[in-house]
Scaffold this active site. Structure first.
Site, PDB file in Angstrom:
ATOM      1  N   CYS A  47       4.008   7.274  -4.419  1.00 39.97           N
ATOM      2  CA  CYS A  47       4.815   8.228  -3.625  1.00 39.97           C
ATOM      3  C   CYS A  47       6.072   7.569  -3.051  1.00 39.97           C
ATOM      4  O   CYS A  47       7.182   8.030  -3.305  1.00 39.97           O
ATOM      5  CB  CYS A  47       3.950   8.875  -2.540  1.00 39.97           C
ATOM      6  SG  CYS A  47       4.883   9.742  -1.295  1.00 39.97           S
TER       7      CYS A  47
ATOM      8  N   LEU B 129       0.849  -1.195   0.000  1.00 38.62           N
ATOM      9  CA  LEU B 129       0.000   0.000   0.000  1.00 38.62           C
ATOM     10  C   LEU B 129       0.885   1.246   0.000  1.00 38.62           C
ATOM     11  O   LEU B 129       2.062   1.187   0.343  1.00 38.62           O
ATOM     12  CB  LEU B 129      -0.902  -0.024   1.234  1.00 38.62           C
ATOM     13  CG  LEU B 129      -1.983  -1.108   1.151  1.00 38.62           C
ATOM     14  CD1 LEU B 129      -2.508  -1.468   2.533  1.00 38.62           C
ATOM     15  CD2 LEU B 129      -3.109  -0.659   0.237  1.00 38.62           C
TER      16      LEU B 129
END
Ligand SMILES: Cc1cc2nc3c(=O)[nH]c(=O)nc-3n(C[C@H](O)[C@H](O)[C@H](O)COP(=O)(O)OP(=O)(O)OC[C@H]3O[C@@H](n4cnc5c(N)ncnc54)[C@H](O)[C@@H]3O)c2cc1C
Ligand SMILES: NC(=O)c1ccc[n+]([C@@H]2O[C@H](COP(=O)([O-])OP(=O)(O)OC[C@H]3O[C@@H](n4cnc5c(N)ncnc54)[C@H](OP(=O)(O)O)[C@@H]3O)[C@@H](O)[C@H]2O)c1
Length: 519
Positions: free
Chosen positions: A80, A76
């Site tokens: 980024c 998860l």
């Protein structure tokens, strides 16, 4: 499929599992964390577990709902930590450190870096070795602390507004949240597939050689300039090719000029009003030469390393084809303030819905989608937000620049450091955290800061900071400025002197005067 619903893996165990899965490179063995004993229908499927999907799911769960996240990666957190913000911060930290080392080469305790090149490959490999830690933590936190259910390491396929298939199973929910993000935009010129042409994702995934002495960077936005500054700081000739003046998003000309001048001083070459028209190979599939069209004619540059920072394309194709969601001309999914798409029960968040493509907007979008799915009528209104990027410095800005303020207000006052004094390179201001060596030994490199004020209402209109350490402050300054912060209120605050931005003390110096003047 690996059923992890009854395991309680530590972060270290997740590191090992994720690395094994990434090395295998398949999606045959997804991690499935679904509570078989829970018979409730899912309130929402979040397709994509990046910033938007994970924060949205966490918020929905916190409100008592039941979310399911599906992500094609075995972790998860999304792009980024894997491709974007985290490596960018690694490279920008390295650039800032190298600027220090190069500026003071051979002085004090600094080694002599003159004429030396630092390995890009070493830094990329260092990041690759470290990046699974944040991934693992997010799996751990999501499962053990946030109580989120997920299927990771399996591409989801949209069947309809309530149904997604993944890992050989079909999942249904009351609502669907599209959070599939975006991908780097391609250049579309001959040779752009050659080995040696990278974007921010392929750089950290694929670099397997030490780039030679010249880097060619295409683009004039944050990505191009941030990565360009890093390549430059490693000691490489760095040529930035852009169609327009770089850094248009920094809306104060003086701040932008300070930055560009400092980059040029570090040897960055800007080729503006220019386009990279071809990339030529060496016959072995590797880049050898790029061709740049400039206003002065065509230029050929020998290089084995090209970096593209050309913006993003949304991962919206499937949602468009299967669900028929409305998209804009760039393919970004259109949503209203509730993050609702044109299709009932379908929401969209994050980079998929377009600019600004920043973490705060992805995360808040997820949160607003969750609130609406859970029965609230909550509207996300994107207001003025603080922004930042890195060059060799950390750069922060918010509100109106001086030019924009003068267009709208008759009595604009500017407080800044250093003061206008173009002939004097010895002004040791600003002198704040991490800038003290520059302030003492190379004052003109020690940064720039500016407040733009409406002298009549005495309200702060804009703030700009080049240096280091002001980013945290800008997060809290933004809502105060939005709520009408005045120079007098600013001057009442308690500064932690020396501090990076000097804004409080500059305001205090002027707050006493009925008629505000520049400083
Ligand atoms: C180089 C670079 C540096 C950046 N630095 C910063 C920064 O410092 N600060 C900042 O605020 N912002 C930064 N950003 C922007 C920030 O990275 C994005 O705004 C943010 O990551 C967007 O989150 P998201 O959830 O929309 O997308 P993502 O995080 O990309 O998540 C999308 C997820 O969807 C998954 N997915 C896609 N399709 C499917 C499918 N069919 N099935 C299953 N899963 C699927 C993907 O695997 C991915 O995990 C940077 C961007 C770039 C390019
Ligand atoms: N917060 C951060 O620190 C951070 C860091 C990196 C990225 N991001 C975010 O991530 C997103 C992507 O960043 P970005 O810098 O890649 O995108 P961007 O801001 O959209 O900039 C893209 C640049 O590429 C140029 N370009 C596009 N297509 C081109 C082509 N075919 N040929 C030549 N030049 C071309 C554009 O030039 P034109 O102006 O001529 O179109 C522009 O200069 C942005 O939303 C950004 O805010 C955030």
């Amino acid at each position: 499929m690996v059923d992890v619903s009854h395991t309680h893996w530590s972060t270290s165990r997740w590191v090992r599992e994720i690395e094994t899965r990434l090395a295998a490179g398949d999606d045959e063995q997804p991690f499935v964390n679904i509570k078989g004993e829970d018979r409730r229908e899912f309130d929402a499927i979040f397709l994509g577990g990046g910033a938007g999907g994970r924060f949205g799911a966490a918020y929905l769960r916190a409100m008592g709902g039941r979310p399911l996240i599906i992500d094609r990666w075995p972790f998860l957190g999304g792009s980024c930590p894997h491709h974007a913000c985290v490596p960018h911060h690694v490279f920008s930290d390295a650039a800032a450190q190298l600027l220090l080392e190069r500026t003071f080469s051979g002085q004090l305790w600094f080694q002599d870096l003159n004429g030396k090149t630092v390995s890009i490959l070493d830094v990329v490999e260092m990041f690759r070795r470290g990046r699974t830690g944040p991934h693992a933590f997010m799996n751990f936190q999501s499962k053990e602390q946030l109580d989120l259910e997920f299927v990771l390491g399996a591409r989801g396929r949209i069947l309809d507004a309530h149904t997604v298939s993944a890992a050989g199973r079909t999942f249904t929910a009351k609502d669907l949240v599209l959070a599939t993000g975006a991908r780097p935009q391609a250049l579309g010129v001959a040779g752009d597939h050659l080995k040696g042409v990278f974007d921010y994702a392929s750089l950290v995934d694929d670099l397997d050689y030490e780039p030679g002495p010249t880097a060619v960077v295409v683009g004039g936005g944050k990505t191009a300039i941030e990565y360009g500054c890093f390549f430059n700081a490693t000691g490489r000739r760095t040529i930035v090719v852009s169609r327009h003046q770089p850094l248009p998003m920094i809306n104060d000309g003086e701040t932008r000029a300070y930055l560009l001048a400092r980059m040029e001083e570090q040897g960055m070459e800007f080729c503006t009003s220019a386009e990279l028209t071809a990339i030529e190979g060496d016959g072995q599939g590797r880049v050898r030469v790029v061709v740049i069209r400039t206003p002065a004619g065509e230029v050929r540059v020998a290089t084995d390393f090209v970096f593209l920072g050309l913006g993003e394309r949304p991962n919206s194709e499937e949602a468009r084809e299967v669900l028929g969601v409305d998209v804009d001309a760039g393919g970004f999914v259109e949503v209203d303030g509730r993050m609702q798409t044109s299709v009932p029960h379908v929401y969209a968040v994050g980079d998929l819905v377009g600019a600004p493509m920043e973490m705060f907007k992805a995360r808040k979008g997820g949160m607003y989608a969750a609130r609406n799915i859970m029965g609230e009528d909550a509207h996300y209104q994107l207001s003025d937000y603080p922004d930042f990027m890195h060059t060799h410095y950390e750069v922060c800005w918010l509100g109106l620049g001086e030019e924009g303020a003068r267009e709208r207000y008759r009595n604009v006052v500017v407080l800044k450091l250093p003061p206008d004094n173009p002939d004097d390179q010895a002004v040791a201001l600003p002198a704040g955290d991490r800038m003290m060596l520059y302030a003492m030994m190379k004052p003109h490199l020690s940064g720039f800061q500016k407040l733009v004020i409406d002298g009549t209402s005495r309200r702060i209109l804009g703030a700009f900071h080049v240096g280091c350490g002001a980013k945290d402050g800008f997060q809290y300054l933004a809502p105060m400025v939005r709520n009408g912060l005045t120079v007098d209120e600013f001057g009442e605050m308690d500064e932690l002197f020396l501090n990076p931005s000097y804004f409080i003390q500059l305001c205090r110096l002027r707050a006493g005067s009925k008629v505000l003047r520049d400083l």
